[in-house]
Design a protein around this motif. Structure first.
Motif, mmCIF file in Angstrom:
data_model
loop_
_atom_site.group_PDB
_atom_site.id
_atom_site.type_symbol
_atom_site.label_atom_id
_atom_site.label_comp_id
_atom_site.label_asym_id
_atom_site.label_seq_id
_atom_site.Cartn_x
_atom_site.Cartn_y
_atom_site.Cartn_z
ATOM 1 N N LEU A 144 11.325 7.677 -2.677
ATOM 2 C CA LEU A 144 10.532 6.512 -2.260
ATOM 3 C C LEU A 144 9.442 6.904 -1.262
ATOM 4 O O LEU A 144 8.340 6.356 -1.289
ATOM 5 N N GLY A 145 9.757 7.870 -0.396
ATOM 6 C CA GLY A 145 8.764 8.349 0.559
ATOM 7 C C GLY A 145 7.537 8.895 -0.163
ATOM 8 O O GLY A 145 6.378 8.593 0.189
ATOM 9 N N LYS A 146 7.799 9.685 -1.234
ATOM 10 C CA LYS A 146 6.686 10.252 -2.019
ATOM 11 C C LYS A 146 5.911 9.147 -2.745
ATOM 12 O O LYS A 146 4.682 9.172 -2.814
ATOM 13 N N LEU A 147 6.653 8.182 -3.257
ATOM 14 C CA LEU A 147 6.002 7.124 -4.034
ATOM 15 C C LEU A 147 5.152 6.214 -3.151
ATOM 16 O O LEU A 147 4.141 5.674 -3.595
ATOM 17 N N ARG A 148 5.560 6.081 -1.889
ATOM 18 C CA ARG A 148 4.755 5.289 -0.965
ATOM 19 C C ARG A 148 3.359 5.924 -0.818
ATOM 20 O O ARG A 148 2.335 5.241 -0.850
ATOM 21 N N GLU A 149 3.349 7.252 -0.727
ATOM 22 C CA GLU A 149 2.057 7.956 -0.614
ATOM 23 C C GLU A 149 1.221 7.773 -1.876
ATOM 24 O O GLU A 149 0.014 7.543 -1.816
ATOM 25 N N LEU A 150 1.901 7.874 -3.011
ATOM 26 C CA LEU A 150 1.203 7.683 -4.286
ATOM 27 C C LEU A 150 0.605 6.276 -4.354
ATOM 28 O O LEU A 150 -0.547 6.085 -4.772
ATOM 29 N N LYS A 151 1.413 5.302 -3.923
ATOM 30 C CA LYS A 151 0.967 3.907 -3.946
ATOM 31 C C LYS A 151 -0.283 3.734 -3.065
ATOM 32 O O LYS A 151 -1.255 3.071 -3.471
ATOM 33 N N GLN A 152 -0.263 4.378 -1.892
ATOM 34 C CA GLN A 152 -1.420 4.282 -0.983
ATOM 35 C C GLN A 152 -2.656 4.949 -1.589
ATOM 36 O O GLN A 152 -3.768 4.417 -1.521
ATOM 37 N N ALA A 153 -2.441 6.114 -2.218
ATOM 38 C CA ALA A 153 -3.567 6.836 -2.830
ATOM 39 C C ALA A 153 -4.174 6.014 -3.961
ATOM 40 O O ALA A 153 -5.404 5.926 -4.104
ATOM 41 N N ARG A 154 -3.301 5.389 -4.761
ATOM 42 C CA ARG A 154 -3.805 4.557 -5.859
ATOM 43 C C ARG A 154 -4.562 3.348 -5.311
ATOM 44 O O ARG A 154 -5.577 2.934 -5.859
#
Ligand code: 5AD
Ligand code: SF4
Length: 451
Positions: free
Chosen positions: A61-71
């Motif tokens: 989830l930590g990684k996906l939060r970053e992905l979500k922010q980048a998107r």
């Protein structure tokens, strides 16, 4: 089209659930994608069985939060969903620990996904209600193209939940009480799968041999009766079931292993430990010798059956002598394969409260010894196949061009070299060599399809 990425952890039921959620979301205009990077909706289908499995979710989830922010910086929205057993066990706590999560949905609420996603657009949502809602009755059936894409072997959940309450296990809390799907519903699903080309079904349940569904005659049917009915579905060549409890292994089910040609000679029957003291402390409700006698009975009905099991080492209070008894049971039974785990205390389970927790280093040592022994038996079982001719259901392309891969009735992976056979065929294969994880052989001719 919007895209969804589903990542499933843990058991086969999660794989099945992931597919059913894909079917639900397909109806909402989502197509599946293999990577999270281009997904508008990312769904983690989580596992709570051991601490490590649950921990992985937060790392991811930590990684996906970053992905979500980048998107988002690119002007694209991403919805993040946590489903599965961690969702059920931890609920709103997940969003407290990781606010990027938009929706937490427990295993009994998947049919409500479309409404929950709409709600999540207006704010964060948690749905971890347990039944009485009829989830299965509301889940859409998969489309033939989706079935085909998943291959000729399929999982079908027929039972969910557990009433056994083993002292170490979270399942009764995350999946709830035992529930069996009605026979007619299971038959309809298997017919649909078979019409799309599925030949091999594995019936799933946390306690699948406790199946007691409403039969087509209005009476309660057990698993053996259900499988006899499914064997009549045209195109279904192979049936398996998992996971079973020794206490629910009744005579009718054992007889099915003798009488039902479609029922494959493979049985996963977790025993967990070989010491009566530990089995009692685990609340397993049987002794080691009762398990041995049960195995004798099963082998009498089906002498060539391949047996598999689960083991936990380092359950609280496990002494060296207890552990030796587990090794003795393994020597006596000689499993064709087995899964083994270090005991992991789970919140809310009785064993987590015990003060006699075993040292991690000792658990490591025991696990290594146990796995070494099981591996020796597994290799012996596989090597004993060399020279034998067995039916292999070809399921996919092999590792190298010109190879196809499939399974023996005993659930062993086989690779064959062939220019003439195709995926979906059942072929008699002479096994020539046993590698460490696969058998290698050559086609000996077509099986007698009339049989
Ligand atoms: N710790 C370690 N292993 C566990 N299992 C279930 N709960 C635990 C736990 N708390 C294992 C059991 C079960 C398998 C699915 O996972 O062996 O059969
Ligand atoms: Fe868990 Fe299986 Fe025991 Fe049920 S029978 S409590 S699922 S280990």
């Amino acid at each position: 089209m919007k895209k969804v990425h589903i990542k499933s952890y843990g058991c086969q039921m999660n794989v099945y659930d992931g597919q059913r959620m894909a079917d639900v979301l397909g109806g909402e205009g989502f197509e599946e994608t293999a990577t999270p990077d281009d997904a508008d909706l990312i769904l983690l289908n989580t596992c709570h069985i051991r601490e490590r499995a649950a921990h992985k979710v937060y790392t991811e989830l930590g990684k996906l939060r970053e992905l979500k922010q980048a998107r988002k910086a690119d002007g694209r929205e991403t919805t993040l969903v946590v489903a599965g057993c961690v969702a059920q066990a931890e609920g709103a706590e997940i969003q407290r620990r990781q606010p990027a999560v938009d929706l937490v949905v427990g295993p009994q609420a998947y049919h409500r996904l479309p409404a929950l996603l709409a709600e999540a657009r207006r704010g964060r949502v948690v749905d971890t209600d347990l039944p009485p809602d009829d989830k299965f009755g509301h889940l859409p059936a998969p489309k033939p193209a989706a079935i085909l894409a998943r291959g000729i072997s399929a999982f079908v959940t027929v039972q969910e939940g557990c009433d056994k309450f083993c002292a170490f296990c979270v399942v009764p809390y995350t999946r709830g009480a035992e529930f069996s799907r009605p026979v007619a519903q299971v038959v309809a699903e298997v017919e649909r799968l078979a019409q799309a080309g599925v030949q091999d079904v594995t019936l799933l349940g946390q306690n699948v041999n406790a199946y007691h569904g409403e039969g087509q005659d209005g009476r309660v049917w057990g698993l053996a009766r259900l499988m006899r009915r499914l064997a009549e579905v045209p195109g279904i060549a192979r049936i398996r079931y998992t996971t079973s409890h020794p206490r629910d292994m009744d005579d009718e089910l054992i007889a099915a292993h003798r009488d039902l040609p479609q029922l494959m000679p493979f049985l996963h029957l977790p025993v967990q430990a070989g010491s009566d003291g530990i089995l009692a402390a685990m609340n397993r409700k049987h002794t080691a010798d009762e398990y041995r006698r049960l195995i004798d009975k099963v082998r009498k009905a089906r002498p060539d059956i391949a047996l598999s099991s689960d083991f936990i080492v380092g359950f609280p209070g496990e002494s060296d002598a207890d552990f030796e008894e587990t090794l003795r049971l393994i020597e006596d039974v000689r499993f064709a394969s087995a899964y083994s785990f270090k005991y992991s205390p789970r919140p809310g389970t009785p064993a987590a409260e015990l003060e006699t927790q075993v040292e991690p280093a000792l658990m490591d040592e025991r696990l290594q010894r146990l796995q070494g022994l099981v591996e020796r038996h597994r290799q012996e079982f596989n090597h004993a196949m060399v020279g034998r001719t067995v039916e292999v259901l070809l399921e996919r392309a092999g590792r190298h061009p010109g190879q196809l891969a499939g399974k023996t009735p005993y659930l062993q992976a086989v690779q064959i070299e062939t220019a003439t056979h195709r995926i979906g065929e059942r072929v008699m294969v002479t096994i020539e060599r046993a590698g460490s994880n696969s058998l290698f052989g050559r086609a000996a001719g077509q099986p007698d399809l009339a049989a």
